[in-house]
Every structure is written in structure tokens, then in C-alpha cells.
Design an enzyme around this catalytic site. Structure first.
Site, PDB file in Angstrom:
ATOM      1  N   ILE A 106       4.502  -3.450  -2.867  1.00  5.81           N
ATOM      2  CA  ILE A 106       3.706  -3.401  -1.531  1.00  5.81           C
ATOM      3  C   ILE A 106       2.668  -3.028  -0.563  1.00  5.81           C
ATOM      4  O   ILE A 106       1.846  -1.728  -1.677  1.00  5.81           O
ATOM      5  CB  ILE A 106       4.490  -2.686  -0.381  1.00  5.81           C
ATOM      6  CG1 ILE A 106       4.917  -3.694   0.470  1.00  5.81           C
ATOM      7  CG2 ILE A 106       4.734  -1.491  -0.717  1.00  5.81           C
ATOM      8  CD1 ILE A 106       5.575  -2.665   1.956  1.00  5.81           C
ATOM      9  N   CYS A 107       1.828  -4.159  -0.136  1.00  2.00           N
ATOM     10  CA  CYS A 107       0.693  -3.591   0.737  1.00  2.00           C
ATOM     11  C   CYS A 107      -0.637  -3.324  -0.477  1.00  2.00           C
ATOM     12  O   CYS A 107      -0.611  -4.402  -1.587  1.00  2.00           O
ATOM     13  CB  CYS A 107       0.687  -2.289   1.209  1.00  2.00           C
ATOM     14  SG  CYS A 107      -0.740  -1.929   2.664  1.00  2.00           S
ATOM     15  N   GLY A 108      -1.697  -2.555  -0.530  1.00  4.70           N
ATOM     16  CA  GLY A 108      -2.624  -1.732  -1.319  1.00  4.70           C
ATOM     17  C   GLY A 108      -2.097  -2.054  -2.756  1.00  4.70           C
ATOM     18  O   GLY A 108      -2.913  -2.778  -3.722  1.00  4.70           O
ATOM     19  N   THR A 110      -0.464  -4.614  -3.908  1.00  2.00           N
ATOM     20  CA  THR A 110      -0.568  -6.000  -4.191  1.00  2.00           C
ATOM     21  C   THR A 110      -2.083  -6.155  -4.976  1.00  2.00           C
ATOM     22  O   THR A 110      -2.168  -7.435  -5.204  1.00  2.00           O
ATOM     23  CB  THR A 110      -0.061  -6.736  -3.310  1.00  2.00           C
ATOM     24  OG1 THR A 110      -0.960  -6.580  -2.078  1.00  2.00           O
ATOM     25  CG2 THR A 110       1.218  -6.438  -3.080  1.00  2.00           C
TER      26      THR A 110
END
Length: 200
Positions: A106-108, A110
Site C-alpha cells: 500500500i502507498c509508498g 507500491t
């Protein structure tokens, strides 16, 4: 379907971890009978989240193998945008996917997977398409503008979608069969009717 029969879910922890992104997934997986174990750069050496919460990892990343796990969760962290310090975690994600054990990012995280080449030919999402494009990865055509995306063993989501992220994790592991829709409606939309369905 559960990976390799394991009931242990591994949550990566590192400095600047975004506290809000994985709580729904880990809390509700624990309620479904999974054991949550934290994995850090080194066992016993505390890491500090964005909120300043100190976490002492249960084990070191080097000691984690896909055979011991049902799932590896990679939360976002500012460190993903600051250099290559977290590359060992994305390399471990590659080992998990190669072994057929799911990974959820999730988020960074990725962006970390993008740099590792793991999004080049898998459907995925993230914060926004241009955030991932800035990594120079080759998977832009596979970017999906959605809350969360599950492509086989890989789950991705943006930083504002911890509930959708958890829902896709549950679906991959087969948790809350028949109740996932109610769970999602309750926590994403505050649907009061969903509470009775979930707890019925």
C-alpha cells in the site's frame, strides 16, 4: 485460499511506516485466526512509525521465508521515497511472489515494488499514476485507477484506502467468506445494516 497452509501473516515494519494503512487488515485477520508477526530490518531493534510509535520486530527480514507465511504486508513509508534503504523488503516480496505466496503493498510500498520491476506486467494501483511513473518503471499500461487491485497473488492500494486494501487481502486469503461485503460496507460506508450482517 491460504498460502502453503500457514496461518501466519507477516507485517513489514520500518522507520516512517504509515500507521493508518494496515490496521484494518491485521486486526481483522487476527480475529479470523491468523497470527500477525512483525518483520523488521533486524530482530529486536526498534523501528519508529510516522506517529512516533516504537515497534520491536518479532524477526529479522533475513530470517523470513515464504514457506513460513500466508502473506507479506508492506505498508507505506516515507523511506520508500528517500532512497534504497527498503529495497531488501521489495526483494523479499519478489521471493514471495516467485514462491506463490501473496504480497500486499500500500502507498509508498507500491513505488518500492515498481522499482523492483514487480508491477511491470501485473495490474496494480497506488497513490496516483504519476507517482509510480516517477520511479521509471515499465508498468504504466497496467495501472488501474481503483481503490485497491488484486492481480493473482499481488494486492496494491493507495494511502487513502486501508479498508479496500483489507477487503482484497481477505478475499485472497479466503477470510470472512459470505461476510466481506458487509464488513466493507460497515467500515467504508458506515452502513448500520451491515453491522447485523457481519455479526449475525
Amino acid at each position: 485460499m491460504e498460502a502453503k497452509g500457514s496461518t501466519t501473516v507477516h507485517l513489514a515494519v520500518y522507520d516512517t511506516l504509515a500507521d493508518w494503512e494496515t490496521g484494518h487488515a491485521t486486526a481483522w485477520l487476527a480475529r479470523a485466526g491468523y497470527t500477525i508477526r512483525t518483520v523488521g530490518p533486524a530482530a529486536g531493534e526498534p523501528v519508529t512509525t510516522i506517529a512516533g510509535v516504537r515497534i520491536v520486530p518479532d524477526l529479522a527480514l533475513a530470517d523470513l521465508t515464504p514457506d513460513d507465511s500466508a502473506l507479506l504486508i508492506l505498508p507505506g513509508a516515507e523511506k520508500y521515497d528517500e532512497g534504497d534503504e527498503l529495497t531488501p523488503f521489495t526483494a523479499k516480496a519478489r521471493a514471495f511472489l516467485d514462491a506463490g505466496v501473496p504480497v500486499a503493498a500500500i502507498c509508498g510500498a507500491t513505488a518500492g515494488l515498481a522499482k523492483e520491476g514487480l508491477l511491470d506486467d501485473r495490474s496494480h494501483t497506488g497513490a496516483v499514476s504519476f507517482y509510480l511513473a516517477a520511479t521509471g518503471y515499465k508498468g504504466g499500461e497496467h495501472y488501474v485507477d481503483a481503490d485497491a487491485v488484486r492481480d493473482g497473488d499481488l494486492i496494491t492500494a493507495g494511502p487513502t484506502e486501508p479498508v479496500a486494501f483489507a477487503r482484497e487481502i481477505f478475499a485472497r486469503l479466503g477470510a470472512y467468506e459470505g461476510k466481506r461485503d458487509a464488513w466493507y460496507r460497515l467500515f467504508q460506508h458506515s452502513d448500520p445494516a451491515a453491522f447485523a450482517e457481519l455479526n449475525g
